[in-house]
Design a protein around this motif. Structure first.
Motif, mmCIF file in Angstrom:
data_model
loop_
_atom_site.group_PDB
_atom_site.id
_atom_site.type_symbol
_atom_site.label_atom_id
_atom_site.label_comp_id
_atom_site.label_asym_id
_atom_site.label_seq_id
_atom_site.Cartn_x
_atom_site.Cartn_y
_atom_site.Cartn_z
ATOM 1 N N VAL A 265 77.661 57.782 -19.397
ATOM 2 C CA VAL A 265 77.210 56.810 -20.401
ATOM 3 C C VAL A 265 78.349 55.876 -20.787
ATOM 4 N N LEU A 269 78.597 51.738 -20.263
ATOM 5 C CA LEU A 269 78.688 50.817 -21.396
ATOM 6 C C LEU A 269 79.948 49.969 -21.364
ATOM 7 N N ALA A 278 70.769 46.786 -18.690
ATOM 8 C CA ALA A 278 70.013 47.425 -19.772
ATOM 9 C C ALA A 278 68.799 46.583 -20.152
ATOM 10 N N ILE A 297 71.207 47.682 -27.170
ATOM 11 C CA ILE A 297 72.618 47.841 -26.832
ATOM 12 C C ILE A 297 73.454 46.956 -27.744
ATOM 13 N N LEU A 354 72.531 52.158 -27.570
ATOM 14 C CA LEU A 354 73.781 52.282 -26.819
ATOM 15 C C LEU A 354 74.912 51.592 -27.574
ATOM 16 N N MET A 360 75.711 57.186 -26.630
ATOM 17 C CA MET A 360 74.272 56.904 -26.675
ATOM 18 C C MET A 360 73.594 57.776 -27.723
ATOM 19 N N SER A 362 69.760 58.855 -28.770
ATOM 20 C CA SER A 362 68.368 58.840 -28.330
ATOM 21 C C SER A 362 67.511 59.500 -29.401
ATOM 22 N N TYR A 377 67.469 58.598 -19.905
ATOM 23 C CA TYR A 377 68.229 57.353 -19.769
ATOM 24 C C TYR A 377 69.470 57.560 -18.908
#
Length: 684
Positions: A265, A269, A278, A297, A354, A360, A362, A377
């Motif tokens: 992740v 990013l 994304a 994001i 994000l 991240m 969720s 993801y």
């Protein structure tokens, strides 16, 4: 007795589902064809065993299989009305079922029944979806697999897709499977072992090709300032931002959160292509049904301040909601007089948020749903990496995503979900919860659907108590010395990182020393006031910051005592600190009410059974004070009450459940006696 064919299918499914490289949680389905005895005729009958709707391959059991008669299933080809009405075919599967019990047939049943192979696997491996979502996926399929794997252009799952794959297999006798454009893979075999081997060969061959031929930096270079923060700083920033994010994503529906800072992740990013990729969203139906079509994001570097990030997240959330509304409006089918049309919009908030340099978040209706959304993801990131490594990531269109997200069949599945329990979606933080009253409260709240943080001075006991309630999706144990502000903050940070926030705080931690005034030392006084009066203050203060940032309201409950109003003998320090707690309830109810935070108290009588306080010497002292045997103390307390009934930890837990549930939402500043009726402790 389980049919041998079904038993082999379950074993194969469990093996495939146990490895995340093969398929995601609850993703894909497997099947086997064979014979069994018809109990009506006594004759052999051809059957299809197939994983039913909503199950998970890794944990599949016999009850998770749908069993259908093959002759009837195949006969549906003669009445198939075409793609415009193919949803009707799912209801028709019910008329093909054999026997009682088992799972409901899924939308993929036709794929398994119509393909001329004894064993079929449909899976969602990252490597396979990477090829399926590549802009030149068809050419890549031919290049990677030759004639052994066919290409199937994107088609929404259903009866027609089953017909398509059946025809492709017939037209390609050397093929062992196919790549489903935008979706996943399907493989087959004459035996269970052959189907499994073919599935694994497709997955591993795709992964090997990407590894050998893929670009070394498929996501581009690193964006300056967007690199991962050091772990300690990363987690501190995540804990600071989590309440704000949870409040935003809970605009339409209350959400539980999950946080991950896995390297996959953080690397994504930090990369140049992350924002653009994304924005394209996910492709595999299993992915976007759990992650929404795309994430939110943050477009600020990790070096931005918390205040800057919070303000920008609030702006981006409004933009996300407007964008999702436009997506819905662009693709929704207006309702007609016959009742057809798209289901109502289910919510415009993101499920994946994000934060570059941090990780991240969720979200879902419960912890498991939130965690699985994050896992999906990560699958999507892996898919994008693979597709970008050998081609260009090209997911299915928003129009096709909408057709699945707001599919009538998906809506029907959601409507069949059980009614949520009273505390589902709520996150409880209970102090002193490894035993006695606190443990009973934690147990009751978990049974009502809450995620529970068991906070206790003894970490091992806290973790053991949490394990009794379930796995980490249900409860976790954390260490806390409530008299230490830094320890309290650390414990609440741990709760926030585990579940996304906090909604319900129970100040239960306590201890007592039974002594008359002249024998009570200054140390006795300070110890009890530090743990209960000061401890409750520190926990409430730290929790209030989270509750205010979330903007979701919340509950703070103090487990005080009848001794807060009743002058019991030889009890000066304990009773005085309980009176302090009781007045904190009133003061905080007034102060925090503007934020929708309710503060209430519970005044139990002496709770002997299961109590850590009574077991540690308090019980012996109180028994001596009243001139009874320690083992008779509970009955002694009961006999002096109006109801003549002993108070046990579960009685206090019942009161917490009612106070924090849906039935007393307009109640704050209240103390509820749970004492079987002690007239001297009546509130005035």
């Amino acid at each position: 007795m389980t049919n041998p064919t079904a038993a082999a299918l379950i074993a194969r499914s469990n093996r495939l589902g146990a490895d995340p490289k093969n398929t995601n949680y609850a993703g894909g389905n497997t099947s086997a064809k064979g014979t069994d005895t018809d109990p009506v005729t006594g004759e052999p009958v051809e059957l299809l065993w197939v994983k039913g709707s909503g199950g998970d391959l890794g944990t599949l059991t016999e009850q998770g299989l749908a069993v259908l008669r093959l002759d009837r299933l195949r006969a549906l080809q003669g009445v198939y009305p075409g793609v415009d009405r193919e949803d009707e075919m799912v209801a028709a599967f019910d008329y093909c079922l054999h026997g009682k019990g088992g799972a409901a047939p899924s939308i993929d049943t036709a794929m398994h029944g119509l393909v001329d192979a004894a064993h079929v696997d449909h899976l969602h491996p990252d490597s396979g979806i990477a090829i399926a979502t590549a802009a030149d996926g068809e050419a890549l399929t031919a290049r990677i697999f030759g004639g052994k794997v066919a290409w199937v252009p994107w088609r929404r799952p259903g009866f027609q897709l089953g017909l398509d794959i059946a025809r492709i297999k017939a037209d390609n006798p050397d093929a062992v499977g196919c790549i489903l454009g935008g979706h996943g893979i399907t493989a087959w075999g004459d035996t269970s072992e052959e189907a499994e081997a073919n599935s694994l060969w497709i997955i591993e061959t795709a992964a090997a090709y990407i590894a050998e031929h893929g670009a070394p930096a498929p996501f581009g270079g690193i964006r300056a300032g967007f690199e991962a923060l050091p772990e300690t700083d990363r987690h501190a920033r995540a804990a600071a931002l989590a309440p704000t994010i949870r409040g935003l994503v809970s605009t339409d529906h209350p959400m539980v959160g999950h946080y991950t800072d896995a390297p996959v992740v953080l690397d994504f990013l930090a990369a140049e292509k992350a924002p653009a990729l994304a924005a394209l969203g996910t492709s595999c139906p299993d992915h976007f049904l759990r992650t929404k079509v795309k994430p939110l994001i943050l477009d600020l570097p990790a070096t931005a301040t918390v205040e800057e990030q919070r303000a920008r997240l609030t702006e981006l959330h409004q933009e996300y909601r407007a964008d999702y509304q436009a997506y819905y409006d662009a693709h929704a089918v207006p309702s007609t007089g016959s009742g057809t049309g798209s289901p109502a919009m289910r919510g415009a908030d993101p499920l994946i948020v994000l934060i570059p340099g941090i990780g991240m978040f969720s979200y879902g209706k419960d912890k498991q749903t939130a965690r699985v959304a994050g896992e999906f993801y990560v699958n999507a990131i892996n898919v994008m990496r693979g597709a970008e490594a050998v081609s260009t990531y090209s997911p299915i269109s928003d129009a096709e995503k909408f057709r699945i997200e707001y599919w009538a069949l998906e809506e029907a599945k959601l409507q069949r979900m059980p009614k949520p329990r009273s505390h589902q979606g709520r996150i409880a933080f209970v102090t002193g919860a490894a035993s006695g009253i606190g443990k009973a409260i934690a147990t009751r709240l978990a049974a009502e659907g809450a995620c529970v943080v068991i906070a206790d001075l003894d970490l091992d006991k806290a973790r053991a108590a949490a394990a009794e309630l379930g796995d980490a999706d249900v409860a976790i144990g954390v260490a806390v010395n409530v008299a230490d502000a830094a320890a309290v903050q650390a414990a609440l940070d741990e709760a926030v990182l585990a579940f996304g926030g906090v909604d319900l705080v129970v100040n239960n931690a306590g201890l007592s020393l039974s002594k008359p005034l002249l024998e009570t030392t200054e140390a006795d006084w300070d110890l009890q006031h530090d743990v209960m009066a000061k401890g409750s203050f520190l926990v409430s203060k730290a929790a209030a910051r989270i509750l205010i940032d979330q903007r979701l309201g919340g509950d703070i409950v103090y487990i005080s005592s009848k001794n807060s109003v009743f002058a019991g003998p030889n009890n000066i320090a304990y009773s005085a600190t309980k009176a302090d707690q009781a007045h904190q309830v009133r003061l905080l109810a007034v102060e925090l009410g503007e934020h929708g935070i309710r503060v209430n108290g519970i005044n139990p009588d002496g709770v002997v059974r299961g109590s850590g306080i009574f077991a540690s010497g308090w019980g012996a002292n109180r028994a001596a004070t009243y001139g009874v045997k320690e083992e008779d103390l509970g009955q002694y307390y009961a006999n002096r009450t109006i109801l003549k009934r002993e108070v046990v930890p579960e009685n206090v837990a019942d009161a917490v459940s009612v106070l924090t549930g849906p039935d007393l939402t307009r109640t704050t500043g209240l103390h509820i006696p749970v004492d079987s009726g002690v007239a001297a402790a009546f509130l005035r």
